[in-house]
Design a protein around this motif. Structure first.
Motif, PDB file in Angstrom:
ATOM      1  N   PRO A  26       0.831  -1.214   0.000  1.00 24.24           N
ATOM      2  CA  PRO A  26       0.000   0.000   0.000  1.00 24.24           C
ATOM      3  C   PRO A  26       0.865   1.263   0.000  1.00 24.24           C
ATOM      4  CG  PRO A  26       0.088  -0.949   2.209  1.00 24.24           C
ATOM      5  CD  PRO A  26       0.983  -1.789   1.346  1.00 24.24           C
ATOM      6  N   LEU A  27       0.550   2.190  -0.887  1.00 23.54           N
ATOM      7  CA  LEU A  27       1.265   3.462  -0.973  1.00 23.54           C
ATOM      8  C   LEU A  27       0.255   4.602  -0.947  1.00 23.54           C
ATOM      9  CD1 LEU A  27       3.800   2.628  -3.847  1.00 23.54           C
ATOM     10  CD2 LEU A  27       4.320   2.776  -1.412  1.00 23.54           C
ATOM     11  N   GLU A  28       0.414   5.528  -0.028  1.00 24.45           N
ATOM     12  CA  GLU A  28      -0.473   6.692   0.048  1.00 24.45           C
ATOM     13  C   GLU A  28       0.293   7.948  -0.336  1.00 24.45           C
ATOM     14  OE1 GLU A  28      -3.222   9.250   3.222  1.00 24.45           O
ATOM     15  OE2 GLU A  28      -2.631   7.190   3.700  1.00 24.45           O
ATOM     16  N   VAL A  29      -0.278   8.749  -1.231  1.00 28.19           N
ATOM     17  CA  VAL A  29       0.358   9.970  -1.709  1.00 28.19           C
ATOM     18  C   VAL A  29      -0.584  11.142  -1.480  1.00 28.19           C
ATOM     19  CG1 VAL A  29       1.379  11.149  -3.684  1.00 28.19           C
ATOM     20  CG2 VAL A  29       1.568   8.657  -3.498  1.00 28.19           C
ATOM     21  N   SER A  30      -0.113  12.174  -0.787  1.00 27.94           N
ATOM     22  CA  SER A  30      -0.900  13.392  -0.600  1.00 27.94           C
ATOM     23  C   SER A  30      -0.658  14.301  -1.800  1.00 27.94           C
ATOM     24  CB  SER A  30      -0.491  14.098   0.697  1.00 27.94           C
ATOM     25  OG  SER A  30      -1.130  15.360   0.790  1.00 27.94           O
ATOM     26  N   CYS A  31      -1.643  14.373  -2.682  1.00 27.65           N
ATOM     27  CA  CYS A  31      -1.491  15.191  -3.892  1.00 27.65           C
ATOM     28  C   CYS A  31      -1.478  16.687  -3.567  1.00 27.65           C
ATOM     29  CB  CYS A  31      -2.616  14.875  -4.872  1.00 27.65           C
ATOM     30  SG  CYS A  31      -2.544  13.197  -5.527  1.00 27.65           S
ATOM     31  N   THR A  32      -2.069  17.059  -2.444  1.00 27.37           N
ATOM     32  CA  THR A  32      -2.049  18.466  -2.040  1.00 27.37           C
ATOM     33  C   THR A  32      -0.622  18.926  -1.773  1.00 27.37           C
ATOM     34  OG1 THR A  32      -4.236  18.204  -1.038  1.00 27.37           O
ATOM     35  CG2 THR A  32      -2.969  20.138  -0.392  1.00 27.37           C
ATOM     36  N   LYS A  33       0.153  18.066  -1.108  1.00 28.45           N
ATOM     37  CA  LYS A  33       1.553  18.404  -0.816  1.00 28.45           C
ATOM     38  C   LYS A  33       2.429  18.235  -2.055  1.00 28.45           C
ATOM     39  CE  LYS A  33       1.270  17.122   4.080  1.00 28.45           C
ATOM     40  NZ  LYS A  33       1.803  16.223   5.139  1.00 28.45           N
ATOM     41  N   LEU A  34       2.160  17.168  -2.810  1.00 32.69           N
ATOM     42  CA  LEU A  34       2.986  16.897  -3.988  1.00 32.69           C
ATOM     43  C   LEU A  34       2.831  17.976  -5.047  1.00 32.69           C
ATOM     44  CD1 LEU A  34       4.879  14.930  -5.476  1.00 32.69           C
ATOM     45  CD2 LEU A  34       2.847  13.765  -6.345  1.00 32.69           C
ATOM     46  N   GLY A  35       1.619  18.489  -5.223  1.00 34.19           N
ATOM     47  CA  GLY A  35       1.361  19.455  -6.289  1.00 34.19           C
ATOM     48  C   GLY A  35       1.387  20.899  -5.857  1.00 34.19           C
ATOM     49  N   GLN A  36       2.085  21.226  -4.792  1.00 36.83           N
ATOM     50  CA  GLN A  36       2.159  22.619  -4.349  1.00 36.83           C
ATOM     51  C   GLN A  36       2.740  23.499  -5.464  1.00 36.83           C
ATOM     52  OE1 GLN A  36       4.525  22.426  -0.798  1.00 36.83           O
ATOM     53  NE2 GLN A  36       2.795  21.961   0.517  1.00 36.83           N
ATOM     54  N   PRO A  37       2.106  24.646  -5.749  1.00 38.43           N
ATOM     55  CA  PRO A  37       2.581  25.521  -6.838  1.00 38.43           C
ATOM     56  C   PRO A  37       4.033  25.950  -6.667  1.00 38.43           C
ATOM     57  CG  PRO A  37       0.401  26.207  -6.098  1.00 38.43           C
ATOM     58  CD  PRO A  37       0.874  25.171  -5.124  1.00 38.43           C
ATOM     59  N   ASN A  81      -5.266  32.027 -19.415  1.00 38.71           N
ATOM     60  CA  ASN A  81      -4.872  32.480 -18.082  1.00 38.71           C
ATOM     61  C   ASN A  81      -4.965  31.358 -17.045  1.00 38.71           C
ATOM     62  OD1 ASN A  81      -4.529  35.141 -19.082  1.00 38.71           O
ATOM     63  ND2 ASN A  81      -6.727  35.540 -18.801  1.00 38.71           N
ATOM     64  N   LEU A  82      -4.366  30.228 -17.369  1.00 39.63           N
ATOM     65  CA  LEU A  82      -4.392  29.088 -16.458  1.00 39.63           C
ATOM     66  C   LEU A  82      -3.437  29.308 -15.294  1.00 39.63           C
ATOM     67  CD1 LEU A  82      -4.327  26.130 -19.028  1.00 39.63           C
ATOM     68  CD2 LEU A  82      -6.315  27.167 -17.926  1.00 39.63           C
ATOM     69  N   SER A  83      -3.799  28.722 -14.149  1.00 36.02           N
ATOM     70  CA  SER A  83      -2.905  28.770 -13.001  1.00 36.02           C
ATOM     71  C   SER A  83      -1.751  27.794 -13.219  1.00 36.02           C
ATOM     72  CB  SER A  83      -3.669  28.406 -11.725  1.00 36.02           C
ATOM     73  OG  SER A  83      -4.091  27.051 -11.772  1.00 36.02           O
ATOM     74  N   VAL A  84      -0.764  27.846 -12.331  1.00 37.45           N
ATOM     75  CA  VAL A  84       0.388  26.950 -12.437  1.00 37.45           C
ATOM     76  C   VAL A  84      -0.062  25.496 -12.342  1.00 37.45           C
ATOM     77  CG1 VAL A  84       2.538  26.231 -11.333  1.00 37.45           C
ATOM     78  CG2 VAL A  84       1.966  28.665 -11.481  1.00 37.45           C
ATOM     79  N   THR A  85      -0.969  25.208 -11.417  1.00 35.94           N
ATOM     80  CA  THR A  85      -1.450  23.840 -11.234  1.00 35.94           C
ATOM     81  C   THR A  85      -2.216  23.352 -12.459  1.00 35.94           C
ATOM     82  OG1 THR A  85      -1.662  24.282  -8.861  1.00 35.94           O
ATOM     83  CG2 THR A  85      -2.750  22.322  -9.696  1.00 35.94           C
ATOM     84  N   GLU A  86      -3.027  24.226 -13.052  1.00 32.30           N
ATOM     85  CA  GLU A  86      -3.794  23.835 -14.240  1.00 32.30           C
ATOM     86  C   GLU A  86      -2.886  23.599 -15.444  1.00 32.30           C
ATOM     87  OE1 GLU A  86      -8.076  26.060 -13.387  1.00 32.30           O
ATOM     88  OE2 GLU A  86      -6.433  27.156 -14.360  1.00 32.30           O
ATOM     89  N   GLU A  87      -1.840  24.397 -15.577  1.00 32.72           N
ATOM     90  CA  GLU A  87      -0.903  24.201 -16.682  1.00 32.72           C
ATOM     91  C   GLU A  87      -0.200  22.847 -16.560  1.00 32.72           C
ATOM     92  OE1 GLU A  87       1.726  27.501 -16.637  1.00 32.72           O
ATOM     93  OE2 GLU A  87       0.327  28.871 -17.627  1.00 32.72           O
ATOM     94  N   ARG A  88       0.126  22.476 -15.326  1.00 31.76           N
ATOM     95  CA  ARG A  88       0.803  21.196 -15.106  1.00 31.76           C
ATOM     96  C   ARG A  88      -0.134  20.014 -15.299  1.00 31.76           C
ATOM     97  NH1 ARG A  88       3.971  22.263  -9.383  1.00 31.76           N
ATOM     98  NH2 ARG A  88       5.567  23.730 -10.152  1.00 31.76           N
TER      99      ARG A  88
END
Length: 250
Positions: A26-37, A81-88
């Protein structure tokens, strides 16, 4: 999928623990932390590649991506006018799909789980094979369902060394709690039971310190209705805590 507090993360963690007992990694990944702008895009890519390689090496494995919409949010076609997260999002979604398809083609057994507020919140290329093929929608618990949830959550504490008493698990024991926990989310109910476990542990520790050797630290700690009642006295649900913080900030 489901609104905040419906128990998405808790359910996925339970499934993850069950699959882990069956031999899967089992592997848990916090996408909120991983995808910080503030993180460099290459750093995010490298982290995802490393997670997938690790999962492949220890196949069979299950990757749980918590709050996937924070890493790969939905992007309207032709939007400006996409945000950094949306561009990624476009690049990361395609990379994730290509990597999963390649690993599975090589015989690696990798499953993917994710939590989302709703299916439209994530980039739509992920809502298909080989990524997120099936959707499970969760709804907030109704008032009459919350007492039974409290009992079920209390029952799960037995494997942590608690002796859950019949006064808490018997039929109808919490029927009058429907109004007392009105407005509580699933995560609120889970935290309330955790607070009751703390009360039970403190009480058991005090009795152990005052005993003359007839008790040991390995003895089961009783968890009863009065522990839940004491925990409820000082408990603040998540929604109320957010509102009081906002009010004090203003």
């Amino acid at each position: 999928t489901g609104s905040s507090g419906t128990g998405k993360t808790m359910l996925c963690r339970s499934v993850l623990a069950g699959l882990g007992c069956e031999g899967a990694l089992p592997l848990e990944v916090s996408c909120t932390k991983l995808g910080q702008p503030g993180r460099k895009f290459k750093s995010v890519q490298d982290s995802l590649h490393a997670i997938l390689r690790f999962a492949c090496w220890h196949s069979p494995s299950v990757i749980f991506l918590d709050d996937l919409d924070a890493l790969c949010p939905a992007v309207e076609q032709g939007a400006m006018n996409l945000s950094v997260t949306e561009e990624r999002s476009v690049f990361l979604s395609e990379m994730l799909l290509d990597a999963l398809a390649g690993l599975r083609a090589c015989g690696s057994r990798i499953a993917l789980m994710a939590t989302l507020p709703d299916q439209s919140a994530v980039h739509q290329v992920l809502c298909c094979h080989p990524a997120l093929e099936h959707q499970v929608c969760l709804r907030p618990p109704q008032m009459k369902e919350r007492p039974e949830m409290l009992q079920r959550l209390s029952k799960t504490k037995e494997h942590l060394g608690f002796d859950v008493e019949d006064s808490l698990l018997s039929d109808g024991a919490l029927d009058d709690w429907s109004g007392q926990v009105d407005g509580y989310s699933v995560s609120d109910l889970a935290r309330l039971v955790d607070h009751a476990c703390v009360e039970a542990t403190v009480e058991a520790s005090a009795k152990l310190m005052g005993s003359k050797g007839d008790r040991t630290w390995s003895d089961p700690r009783p968890l009863s209705l009065h522990h839940l009642e004491r925990a409820c006295l000082s408990f603040v649900p998540g929604m109320m805590a957010d509102q009081s913080f906002f009010t004090s900030s203003v």
